[in-house]
Scaffold this motif. Structure first.
Motif, PDB file in Angstrom:
ATOM      1  N   LYS A   1       0.871  -1.196   0.000  1.00 24.77           N
ATOM      2  CA  LYS A   1       0.000   0.000   0.000  1.00 24.77           C
ATOM      3  C   LYS A   1       0.900   1.236   0.000  1.00 24.77           C
ATOM      4  O   LYS A   1       1.830   1.326   0.802  1.00 24.77           O
ATOM      5  CB  LYS A   1      -0.882   0.027   1.250  1.00 24.77           C
ATOM      6  CG  LYS A   1      -1.853  -1.148   1.389  1.00 24.77           C
ATOM      7  CD  LYS A   1      -3.189  -0.851   0.734  1.00 24.77           C
ATOM      8  CE  LYS A   1      -4.221  -1.915   0.972  1.00 24.77           C
ATOM      9  NZ  LYS A   1      -3.954  -3.210   0.362  1.00 24.77           N
ATOM     10  N   GLU A   2       0.593   2.167  -0.889  1.00 27.82           N
ATOM     11  CA  GLU A   2       1.414   3.372  -1.026  1.00 27.82           C
ATOM     12  C   GLU A   2       1.488   4.155   0.291  1.00 27.82           C
ATOM     13  O   GLU A   2       2.541   4.665   0.668  1.00 27.82           O
ATOM     14  CB  GLU A   2       0.842   4.257  -2.144  1.00 27.82           C
ATOM     15  CG  GLU A   2       1.810   5.292  -2.675  1.00 27.82           C
ATOM     16  CD  GLU A   2       3.126   4.720  -3.225  1.00 27.82           C
ATOM     17  OE1 GLU A   2       4.169   5.344  -2.974  1.00 27.82           O
ATOM     18  OE2 GLU A   2       3.120   3.655  -3.868  1.00 27.82           O
ATOM     19  N   ARG A   3       0.356   4.218   0.996  1.00 25.51           N
ATOM     20  CA  ARG A   3       0.301   4.988   2.253  1.00 25.51           C
ATOM     21  C   ARG A   3       1.269   4.396   3.298  1.00 25.51           C
ATOM     22  O   ARG A   3       2.000   5.109   3.964  1.00 25.51           O
ATOM     23  CB  ARG A   3      -1.144   4.951   2.790  1.00 25.51           C
ATOM     24  CG  ARG A   3      -1.371   5.636   4.130  1.00 25.51           C
ATOM     25  CD  ARG A   3      -2.809   5.467   4.592  1.00 25.51           C
ATOM     26  NE  ARG A   3      -3.200   4.066   4.703  1.00 25.51           N
ATOM     27  CZ  ARG A   3      -2.905   3.293   5.737  1.00 25.51           C
ATOM     28  NH1 ARG A   3      -2.189   3.755   6.736  1.00 25.51           N
ATOM     29  NH2 ARG A   3      -3.311   2.029   5.771  1.00 25.51           N
TER      30      ARG A   3
ATOM     31  N   LYS B   1       3.837   2.485   2.617  1.00 27.21           N
ATOM     32  CA  LYS B   1       5.193   2.643   2.085  1.00 27.21           C
ATOM     33  C   LYS B   1       5.766   3.997   2.524  1.00 27.21           C
ATOM     34  O   LYS B   1       6.888   4.094   3.016  1.00 27.21           O
ATOM     35  CB  LYS B   1       5.155   2.537   0.553  1.00 27.21           C
ATOM     36  CG  LYS B   1       6.518   2.560  -0.102  1.00 27.21           C
ATOM     37  CD  LYS B   1       6.404   2.286  -1.590  1.00 27.21           C
ATOM     38  CE  LYS B   1       7.734   2.463  -2.280  1.00 27.21           C
ATOM     39  NZ  LYS B   1       7.708   2.123  -3.696  1.00 27.21           N
TER      40      LYS B   1
END
Length: 235
Positions: free
Chosen positions: A15-17, A19
């Protein structure tokens, strides 16, 4: 599951968040940003697989390294293996929550942790103190030498304010853990916390954290948590 399948699955779970959150704490590329809870179904399938754990840890990918800690077989690991793992642990979430946790499930935990505490290297020291926290929070009080732990509290009193930043955090946590989880030295740990007082931990690009073991110990006392022992060290 083999190495390729695990890496593909981890990438899919990223998940980008998360990361960004991990990177703000010191992680760097390569990483996917996988929640630790999201790894559990895969861990249940694999259970323990030391050779796969070694392959994953060697990638330098934070999520793969974390997952390696979950499926590692600590009893199969030697002092040299842990030395290799701590050398690869480039920030505190690896040193304190992967390497130290895995080490805490071995019979060589205290001797390796003692060497790391004496090393003078920030993350090794941090891992060493953290390992004792995991040990004290999970093993019977009878497995520890009371006078040795008392000497360690003295060492914290004398050196914490001059220690490297991450080491300060682990030492502060050590005072708290002795007070809460090792009843023979509860009073001495409380005195140590008072003698040390608030500890400033500087952090890159963020404002400093103020660590206060006394306050946290008091909260644990109020919640009647003295004598706390966890059933498992690893998730």
């Amino acid at each position: 599951m083999d190495f390729e399948q695990v890496m593909q699955e981890l990438e899919a779970l990223g998940k980008e968040r998360l990361k960004k959150q991990y990177m703000s704490n010191g992680a760097h590329e390569p990483l996917f940003g996988v929640a630790t809870g999201a790894m559990k179904p895969m861990a249940k399938k694999i259970k323990i697989d030391q050779s796969l754990a070694e392959q994953l840890y060697a990638t330098g990918n934070y999520d793969a390294m974390y997952f390696a800690g979950i499926i590692a077989d600590p009893k199969a690991m030697t002092e040299a293996d842990f030395e290799r793992w701590i050398q690869g642990a480039y920030f505190y979430m690896l040193s304190d929550y992967v390497v130290a946790v895995t080490l805490a499930e071995t019979d060589i935990a205290q001797q390796v942790a003692d060497q790391w505490i004496a090393s003078g290297e920030e993350l090794k020291m941090s891992a060493g103190w953290s390992c004792y926290c995991w040990l004290l929070g999970s093993r019977p009080d009878t497995q520890f030498d009371e006078s040795k732990l008392a000497d360690m509290l003295e060492l914290v009193t004398k050196t914490i304010h001059e220690s490297p930043e991450r080491t300060k955090s682990a030492m502060n946590n050590f005072i708290y853990t002795v007070a809460v989880s090792y009843l023979p030295l509860h009073d001495k740990a409380v005195e140590t916390a008072k003698a040390v007082g608030p500890v400033e931990m500087k952090r890159d690009h963020k404002k400093s954290s103020i660590l206060n073991a006394s306050e946290n110990i008091q909260k644990a006392v109020d919640k009647q948590q003295l004598g706390f022992k966890r059933k498992y060290v690893r998730c």
